[in-house]
Design a protein around this motif. Structure first.
Motif: not given
Lengths: 211, 186
Positions: A37-41, A130-139
């Motif tokens: 969701i975060l990625f595609f939005v 920055t984006l990998i930690p950001l995308l990983s927080a929800g998971p």
């Protein structure tokens, strides 16, 4: 209170219980959805995604990130079930690094020496970090929530492995956006991003996953 | 009891319990309590009095209850029980700053069962039960009295059976958290 009385009490709470296996599978599914969701939005795939799909270098990034996510998931699943505790995840967790190092070795024979350093530094290092930690927080939150139903013999280690699962998921999505495809770039930057998430997982897990 | 018979019976009862059979579950818990006590006692090696040992046994039984979803029915149940008991024992020993020497599961599995203490009482659980909300504590104490069923408790407290079940379930989860969080206090 006598132990017999405690047993009487516990027996009255018998009932269908969701097996930990399916709890963890569910939280892994939720983790993937959260990152998607975060990625595609907010981020999206790179503009030349279609052409990139023809490139071995591009596709191999997903081999490494998927290997990381799946080996860490399997390791933390084992660690969270009592009676299997002696199987520490050492060897299995070498798979993703070994795949990456193999790809780096091939890369070094394929590209001229003067391209080694530019490939390694790449163009998107700051995005990667920055984006990998950001995308990983929800998971990470999803996996940790699932692990609370487990019984990990080592809560800190379980939290760190949850961080690696989350990193693998986050990095899989990030890799679809990033235009740096050289294994040299992946080797230089992805592990730094993953270690941020893993460190967070360790610190949270140490407190949250005690039982 | 022959150890493979033991394994088969216990695994069968726990499987039935996880499908909702309270009688099988009671049989399971009563059968494993001496085994849990054996694992705990052999890990203590003389340190710890009867009441302290029973504290750990009760904590381990509650953990077995709360974490039973982590048992894989395709795997043997005895090593799983031993591992949960050992985890709780190690935790307790660390908290008290004692040397930890815990037998590996294969050894615990072959020890004779300690059947001597069915009437033992422990005090830690009473301390923790007192930290529950008064209504929860009353329900838990009522149900823990031998022979008093959920239905009788519901009747006595003027609640529905479902509400008693939910309250008991929540109280047990809270109790597990109280055991865990003692770490910070002492």
């Amino acid at each position: 209170m006598k132990t017999d009385d405690l047993i009487a009490m516990l027996a009255n709470d018998a009932g269908p219980i969701r097996p930990f296996r399916s709890v963890l599978a569910l939280s892994f599914g939720a983790a993937v959805v959260a990152a998607a969701i975060l990625f595609f939005v907010a981020i999206g795939v790179r503009p030349d995604f279609q052409e990139a799909m023809q490139s071995g270098r591009f596709l191999f990034k997903f081999v490494v990130t998927a290997a990381l996510a799946s080996t860490a998931l399997w390791s933390v699943f084992r660690l969270s079930r009592p009676g299997l505790a002696r199987s520490y995840p050492g060897l299995l967790m070498m798979l993703a690094p070994a795949l990456l190092l193999g790809a780096v070795a091939v890369e070094l024979t394929r590209i001229p020496e003067e391209q080694w350093l530019p490939s390694l530094i790449g163009e998107n290092a700051m995005f990667c970090l920055t984006l990998i930690p950001l995308l990983s927080a929800g998971p990470l939150a999803c996996i940790l929530a699932g692990l609370r139903q487990g019984a990990p013999s080592d809560p800190g280690l379980a939290g760190a492995l949850a961080g690696l699962v989350a990193s693998g998921i986050g990095a899989s999505f990030y890799a679809a956006n990033c235009t740096d495809d050289s294994p040299l770039f992946v080797l230089a930057w992805y592990p730094i991003a993953a270690s941020i998430v893993t460190g967070a997982g360790f610190l949270i897990g140490r407190r949250l996953l005690r039982w | 009891m022959n150890s493979s018979l033991r394994e088969n019976d216990w695994a069968m009862w726990l499987r039935l319990a996880m499908a909702g059979d309270a009688d099988a579950y009671r049989r399971f818990l009563q059968a494993i309590a001496p085994f849990v006590r054996t694992v705990v006692r052999s890990g203590c090696r003389g340190s710890g009095n009867e009441s302290e040992i029973e504290d750990v046994v009760q904590e381990a039984l509650l953990a077995i209850h709360l974490k039973r979803g982590t048992w894989d029915p395709a795997r043997p149940v005895v090593p799983w029980i031993a591992a949960v008991a050992r985890h709780k024992l190690i935790d307790t020993m660390r908290r008290r700053g004692r040397h930890v020497s815990v037998p590996i599961e294969d050894v615990a599995d072959r020890l004779p069962l300690d059947d001597t203490a069915p009437e033992l009482s422990a005090s830690e659980i009473d301390r923790l039960l007192a930290e529950l909300k008064p209504a929860q504590e009353e329900i838990v104490r009522s149900i823990s009295i031998e022979g008093v069923s959920i239905r009788e408790t519901a009747g006595r407290l003027r609640m529905t059976e479902g509400a008693v079940r939910v309250a008991l379930h929540r109280a047990l989860k809270t109790l597990g958290a109280l055991y865990r969080d003692r770490l910070r206090e002492d």
